[in-house]
Design an enzyme around this catalytic site. Structure first.
Site, PDB file in Angstrom:
ATOM      1  N   ASP A 203      36.896  52.295  52.698  1.00  0.00           N
ATOM      2  CA  ASP A 203      35.659  52.348  53.486  1.00  0.00           C
ATOM      3  C   ASP A 203      35.819  53.447  54.536  1.00  0.00           C
ATOM      4  O   ASP A 203      36.843  54.136  54.576  1.00  0.00           O
ATOM      5  CB  ASP A 203      35.375  50.986  54.138  1.00  0.00           C
ATOM      6  CG  ASP A 203      33.877  50.702  54.285  1.00  0.00           C
ATOM      7  OD1 ASP A 203      33.144  51.618  54.727  1.00  0.00           O
ATOM      8  OD2 ASP A 203      33.443  49.589  53.989  1.00  0.00           O
ATOM      9  N   GLY A 226      37.779  56.874  53.921  1.00  0.00           N
ATOM     10  CA  GLY A 226      37.167  57.984  53.205  1.00  0.00           C
ATOM     11  C   GLY A 226      35.723  57.701  52.882  1.00  0.00           C
ATOM     12  O   GLY A 226      35.161  56.679  53.289  1.00  0.00           O
ATOM     13  N   PHE A 228      32.851  57.430  49.784  1.00  0.00           N
ATOM     14  CA  PHE A 228      32.651  57.332  48.329  1.00  0.00           C
ATOM     15  C   PHE A 228      31.708  58.415  47.818  1.00  0.00           C
ATOM     16  O   PHE A 228      31.510  58.545  46.610  1.00  0.00           O
ATOM     17  CB  PHE A 228      32.184  55.943  47.907  1.00  0.00           C
ATOM     18  CG  PHE A 228      31.111  55.303  48.756  1.00  0.00           C
ATOM     19  CD1 PHE A 228      29.946  55.965  49.100  1.00  0.00           C
ATOM     20  CD2 PHE A 228      31.285  54.003  49.209  1.00  0.00           C
ATOM     21  CE1 PHE A 228      28.963  55.359  49.865  1.00  0.00           C
ATOM     22  CE2 PHE A 228      30.305  53.378  49.981  1.00  0.00           C
ATOM     23  CZ  PHE A 228      29.145  54.062  50.304  1.00  0.00           C
ATOM     24  N   HIS A 246      22.580  48.889  47.235  1.00  0.00           N
ATOM     25  CA  HIS A 246      21.259  48.649  47.826  1.00  0.00           C
ATOM     26  C   HIS A 246      21.071  49.378  49.155  1.00  0.00           C
ATOM     27  O   HIS A 246      19.954  49.413  49.690  1.00  0.00           O
ATOM     28  CB  HIS A 246      20.975  47.148  47.967  1.00  0.00           C
ATOM     29  CG  HIS A 246      21.687  46.459  49.084  1.00  0.00           C
ATOM     30  ND1 HIS A 246      21.237  45.282  49.639  1.00  0.00           N
ATOM     31  CD2 HIS A 246      22.820  46.769  49.763  1.00  0.00           C
ATOM     32  CE1 HIS A 246      22.048  44.899  50.596  1.00  0.00           C
ATOM     33  NE2 HIS A 246      23.014  45.772  50.688  1.00  0.00           N
TER      34      HIS A 246
END
Length: 339
Positions: A203, A226, A228, A246
């Site tokens: 995360d 980091g 994504f 979402h």
């Protein structure tokens, strides 16, 4: 429709219109930790509670009286306060406590964004219209609210974490990476049930930095900071994306999924854990549509998605759907593989 039915609907709609008042009172008592100050059985005098909360007794009585009218707490005519089945759910020691939701939904970042919800109808993002910054930038700059968000995700009332751990067999995995894993509650639930795998929480740097050593299961969990959008750690047997997609537009979701695909070997599995939105609100869960609107308020084009909309995301990402697993929670597990 009879006059009686019309009046019932009028009163019900009136209470919905004033729902923000109830939400704000629930936030107030949650901030005070009031539910924890009342024994599960028994009662306390209003003056004792006021002293314990360092507030005035008279206004506290008025707030609790209003909440009791909605079945949250019980209060006798002589001013003794006890728990109702609903108020017990505000205790912090209650599994999936709603204490955290009462504080999160009405926190300043969300509250102010909902105040300009009409911005979405003109193509703008309400949160950005309210705060002149993105939601994630806001959380980086408001650490207390970000940690409140993490606590809420760990205690979300849909029981998603234990439902995931109970619905999927993780026993054959050596390494599980939770992408956007927050404070790691889901991964801890999984590893508690399956003693063999190790885990990585991936995360933002500020999120993983807030995970204390004691929450890492004696070294079974590593953390990695980091984005994504740049890359996903390689080498895992199972990847988790739990209520991540979402938060993002279709284009951003495809970018995330492509990075997942690039990190996966041919035998790896990606578990997308989301509530699949029912297209017909007459049979869907109201909470699903509320979350969908929350996503619009916070992020603009982010959304809850139907099954068909998830299929479209996968078609553009190099991933294929193996199966959809029902859980005891409103969320479902979409098991996805590289194609």
């Amino acid at each position: 429709m009879t006059d009686h039915e019309t009046e019932d609907d009028r009163e019900a709609l009136d209470l919905l219109i004033r729902g923000f008042q109830v939400s704000r009172m629930l936030r107030l008592v949650a901030d005070l930790g009031l539910a924890d100050k009342i024994p599960r059985t028994g009662s306390r005098n209003i003056s004792e509670l006021a002293t314990a909360c360092a507030v005035l007794a008279s206004p506290l009585l008025r707030v609790l009286r209003a909440l009791a009218a909605f079945g949250v707490f019980r209060i006798s005519t002589d001013g003794r306060v006890s728990h109702s089945p609903r108020s017990v759910l505000l205790r912090t020691d209650e599994p999936n406590s709603l204490h955290y939701g009462a504080r999160f939904w009405t926190a300043p970042g969300s509250w102010k964004a909902w105040g300009v919800l009409d911005a979405a109808l003109a193509g703008d993002t309400p949160h950005e219209a309210a705060w002149n910054m993105s939601r994630f930038q806001y959380l980086r700059e408001h650490a207390d609210e970000a940690r409140s968000f993490d606590a809420f995700m760990a205690n979300f009332p849909d029981h998603r974490h234990q439902a995931l751990a109970a619905s999927y067999d993780f026993s054959g995995a050596n390494l599980i990476v939770d992408i956007g894993g927050g404070n790691g509650e889901a991964l801890r639930r999984v590893l508690a049930r399956f003693p063999s795998p190790r885990g990585v929480i991936f995360d933002r740097d500020d999120v993983v930095a807030a995970i204390p050593p004691e929450a890492r299961l004696n070294g079974r969990i590593d953390v990695q900071g980091g984005s994504f959008f740049d890359l996903v750690p390689e080498g895992a047997d199972i990847y988790l994306l739990i209520r991540v997609l979402h938060d993002w537009s279709d284009e951003d979701c495809i970018r995330i999924l492509r990075n997942c695909c690039a990190a996966m070997n041919r035998s790896a599995r990606l578990l997308i854990v989301e509530q699949i939105l029912e297209p017909d609100p007459a049979i869907g869960r109201p909470s699903g549509y509320l979350v969908d609107t929350q996503m619009m308020a916070m992020f603009g084009t982010a959304r809850e998605r139907t099954g068909a909309e998830f299929d479209q995301l996968l078609q553009g990402s190099g991933l294929g759907l193996e199966r959809v697993i029902e859980t005891t929670s409103p969320v479902r597990v979409m098991e996805v593989v590289p194609i």
